[in-house]
Motif scaffolding. Structure first.
Motif, short mmCIF file in Angstrom:
data_model
loop_
_atom_site.label_atom_id
_atom_site.label_comp_id
_atom_site.label_asym_id
_atom_site.label_seq_id
_atom_site.Cartn_x
_atom_site.Cartn_y
_atom_site.Cartn_z
N ASP A 58 0.81 -1.22 0.00
CA ASP A 58 0.00 0.00 0.00
C ASP A 58 0.85 1.27 0.00
O ASP A 58 0.38 2.34 0.40
N ALA A 59 2.09 1.17 -0.44
CA ALA A 59 2.98 2.34 -0.38
C ALA A 59 2.41 3.52 -1.14
O ALA A 59 2.57 4.67 -0.73
N SER A 60 1.73 3.25 -2.26
CA SER A 60 1.22 4.35 -3.08
C SER A 60 0.10 5.11 -2.37
O SER A 60 -0.24 6.22 -2.77
N ARG A 61 -0.47 4.50 -1.32
CA ARG A 61 -1.58 5.16 -0.61
C ARG A 61 -1.11 5.95 0.61
O ARG A 61 -1.92 6.58 1.29
N ILE A 62 0.18 5.87 0.90
CA ILE A 62 0.69 6.61 2.05
C ILE A 62 0.75 8.09 1.69
O ILE A 62 1.37 8.48 0.70
N ASN A 63 0.12 8.91 2.49
CA ASN A 63 0.18 10.36 2.29
C ASN A 63 0.09 11.05 3.64
O ASN A 63 -0.08 10.39 4.69
N GLU A 64 0.22 12.36 3.63
CA GLU A 64 0.24 13.11 4.89
C GLU A 64 -1.04 12.93 5.69
O GLU A 64 -1.01 12.78 6.92
N TYR A 65 -2.16 12.94 5.01
CA TYR A 65 -3.43 12.81 5.71
C TYR A 65 -3.54 11.45 6.40
O TYR A 65 -3.88 11.36 7.58
N ALA A 66 -3.21 10.39 5.65
CA ALA A 66 -3.31 9.04 6.22
C ALA A 66 -2.40 8.88 7.42
O ALA A 66 -2.78 8.29 8.44
N ILE A 67 -1.19 9.41 7.33
CA ILE A 67 -0.25 9.31 8.45
C ILE A 67 -0.78 10.09 9.66
O ILE A 67 -0.73 9.61 10.80
N VAL A 69 -3.84 10.81 10.51
CA VAL A 69 -4.99 10.15 11.14
C VAL A 69 -4.59 8.82 11.77
O VAL A 69 -4.95 8.53 12.92
N ASP A 70 -3.84 8.00 11.03
CA ASP A 70 -3.53 6.65 11.50
C ASP A 70 -2.46 6.60 12.57
O ASP A 70 -2.51 5.75 13.47
N VAL A 71 -1.46 7.47 12.47
CA VAL A 71 -0.32 7.40 13.40
C VAL A 71 -0.45 8.42 14.53
O VAL A 71 -0.24 8.09 15.70
#
Length: 636
Positions: A58-67, A69-71
């Protein structure tokens, strides 16, 4: 060495091998458990998250928003543009990793890097940076390729074995080791693809190529070739290391983000000596404005480096649809597989349907057709195929007379099919008037070698090396040239360097075996050839026959080549190879017979008969001299 692991692509030797998931997770555990790598808990969670997402595909889905929220447990309303926590923590983690591996972790077997323009980690063996390994010994900087815009991977063994100087598309510029007063030097690193769809890689790669081409048209600027820059693709790089490794003063890097018909391009020009930012700009335009952006970018760099901007813009701005197909075709052609080159041919054809005045698309289509002929190897190109590709090259030059690749392709045709040496040299002189191009220099060098003009050829080989210091194909060309000049030890050393770096490039191994035969070490050559035969290398038995002939085992050598002779004219190999075997036996009559057949078939391998050391013993025989004269190779 390229980084390996998720998102990294195959290794240079084509193996594609990299650390597996177990090794990567063990490395992360070892890293986080080290007393020398102390980071806050949330940064450790960030590292684990990035590794987990990458290993899950899922590397292509990693972005600032996802990080965020998730991290970092940000709310759904989190806005990365107004809250820089992700960028800040990524930057700190990147520096933490860099400091660790340059200090206490320098002995770790594997390292984890974060690319400067992305969020997915790259996993690679913890060895010195790749550029230092790619460089060959400083006293003999080896350089690049022999080929048409791409050479099929399945026929790489042939390129070095027979050594044609084919034609590479695209203008590329110069770098030099000489520190005398020279124009500023620059390298364009591969632009990062930040588009949501990974399939847009062809677009970012194409933009990188076109910016490189655009800058190379500035006469007062010297631009390092694409092949040298491509080794940094997907890597975390230190601009200072790039400058030292490539011997350039300036580095251009950037990113491309495409969304629908809109494109966002960010470019930064940095001084390699200290990483100082010299110029930067962001372009947000419709995709149809891409050529205007490239011209503006080139002008901005020229102004920043205080060089004359000249007139770098393209002579013809193609339609958006045509350009889209062209970029796809160029990307597919560079992949170098049978299927991808067929796709490239289709894409270039579509580009010309959309815009019949697109000169570069004619170059691309001719290159794709030519590559398919090269990959087929035998039978040689038919008259219809030759005329078809020649027509495309000439059409490209009719639209744009300043395309080096088209002139060089016509020169190769003049040499191979028409034995028109004066015409070929005129085309190459016209090619040299365009942007610096390693394949033009290579082709010119071989023309001069075939004519026995070694001193002049060496000057073009030097320029070839300056332009393309890291291309394997050009190194193999250099090895071939040295062999034809009778400098067999140098030829062997160059092939040994290539084989050490990229063990799966079989052409280098064949080159070693051939050099050993010519150096007078056929027993050593037999050992090397046996290794090649076990790998199923086509034509290896021919080199075995040459080595056996040199050791006095004539009957065994004849037994090996008889199947090829019996199948003539569909021998399945260049029949000039049979001439080399008979030359190894000292058999003038059969050597001449197969050379004449090679010439009748217009095999480019026959072009070296006037200088090839294997034929020295019969060079004054009437039949040999008559063949030389018929091909225009006599020097009387």
């Amino acid at each position: 060495m390229n980084p390996v692991g998720a998102q990294s692509g195959p290794a240079p030797d084509g193996s594609g091998a990299g650390p597996d998931e177990q090794e990567i997770r063990a490395s992360v555990e070892r890293l986080l458990g080290s007393s020398a790598f102390r980071i806050p808990g949330r940064r450790a969670r960030l590292l684990n998250y990035l590794v987990d997402r990458t290993l899950a595909g899922d590397a292509s889905r990693i972005n600032e928003y996802a990080i965020g929220v998730d991290v970092f447990e940000k709310p759904a309303s989190f806005d990365p543009k107004s809250d820089a926590v992700v960028r800040a923590e990524i930057s700190r983690l990147r520096q933490n990793l860099k400091d660790y591996y340059e200090g206490p972790g320098r002995e770790d077997p594997m390292r984890i890097d974060l690319p400067a323009r992305g969020y997915f980690p790259v996993f690679r063996p913890n060895v010195p940076a790749a550029p230092a390994q790619v460089e060959t010994p400083p006293e003999a900087p080896l350089a690049p390729p022999v080929s048409s815009p791409s050479v099929f991977r399945r026929s790489r063994w042939l390129v070095a074995a027979v050594g044609v100087c084919l034609v590479a598309a695209g203008g590329i510029a110069v770098y030099s080791r000489l520190r005398t007063k020279q124009p500023p030097t620059i390298v364009v690193l591969p632009f990062a693809n930040l588009s949501a769809h990974p399939g847009n890689q062809y677009f970012s790669d194409g933009l990188t190529d076109e910016i490189t081409d655009q800058l190379s048209r500035l006469k007062s600027l010297r631009v390092l070739a694409r092949s040298s820059a491509s080794q940094f693709k997907g890597k975390t790089v230190d601009i200072r290391e790039v400058g030292r490794a490539l011997n350039v003063a300036n580095v251009l890097e950037g990113s491309v983000e495409r969304s629908g018909d809109r494109v966002k391009i960010i470019a930064h020009l940095e001084r390699a000596a200290d990483g100082t930012l010299l110029w930067s700009n962001t372009y947000e335009r419709p995709a149809s404005d891409l050529f205007a952006v490239q011209s503006e970018l080139a002008a901005g760099i020229a102004a920043s480096l205080k060089v004359a901007a000249g007139s770098p813009s393209t002579k013809h701005v193609p339609s958006s649809e045509a350009h889209e197909y062209y970029l796809k075709g160029r990307y597919s052609l560079q992949q170098g597989t049978t299927a991808s080159v067929a796709e490239a041919e289709d894409d270039f054809s579509r580009a010309l349907e959309a815009d019949p005045n697109y000169a570069e698309a004619y170059v691309g289509l001719a290159s794709a057709k030519y590559n398919r002929i090269v990959a087929r190897v035998i039978p040689a190109a038919t008259v219809a195929e030759r005329e078809s590709t020649e027509k495309l090259w000439r059409k490209a030059l009719e639209l744009d007379p300043d395309l080096p690749a088209a002139h060089a392709a016509l020169a190769l045709g003049d040499m191979t099919y028409h034995w028109d040496w004066a015409g070929a040299e005129r085309e190459l002189q016209l090619a040299l008037a365009g942007p610096p191009n390693a394949s033009v220099e290579s082709t010119y060098a071989f023309l001069l070698i075939f004519r026995g003009r070694f001193t002049e050829a060496d000057e073009h080989l030097r320029r070839m090396q300056d332009i393309e210091p890291f291309s394997t194909g050009m190194r193999l060309n250099l090895a071939l040239a040295r062999g034809l000049e009778g400098r067999f030890a140098e030829a062997r050393e160059i092939n040994e360097n290539v084989a050490a770096l990229y063990p799966k490039i079989l052409g280098a191994h064949i080159g070693i075996a051939f050099a050993l035969v010519m150096e007078g070490h056929p027993d050593q050559a037999l050992v090397k050839v046996q290794e090649l035969k076990q790998k199923g290398v086509p034509g290896a038995s021919i080199y075995e026959a040459m080595a056996l002939a040199k050791t006095g085992h004539r009957e065994q050598a004849l037994e090996l080549i008889r199947p090829y002779e019996d199948k003539y004219p569909e021998a399945g190999i260049p029949v000039q190879w049979l001439a080399l075997v008979y030359a190894s036996m000292g058999d003038q009559a059969n050597t001449l017979k197969w050379l004449e057949r090679s010439a009748e078939r217009h095999e480019w391998q026959a072009l070296n008969l006037g200088v090839h050391p294997a034929y020295a013993f019969m060079r004054n025989s009437p039949g040999f001299r008559a063949l030389e004269k018929r091909m225009g190779l006599d020097r009387n």
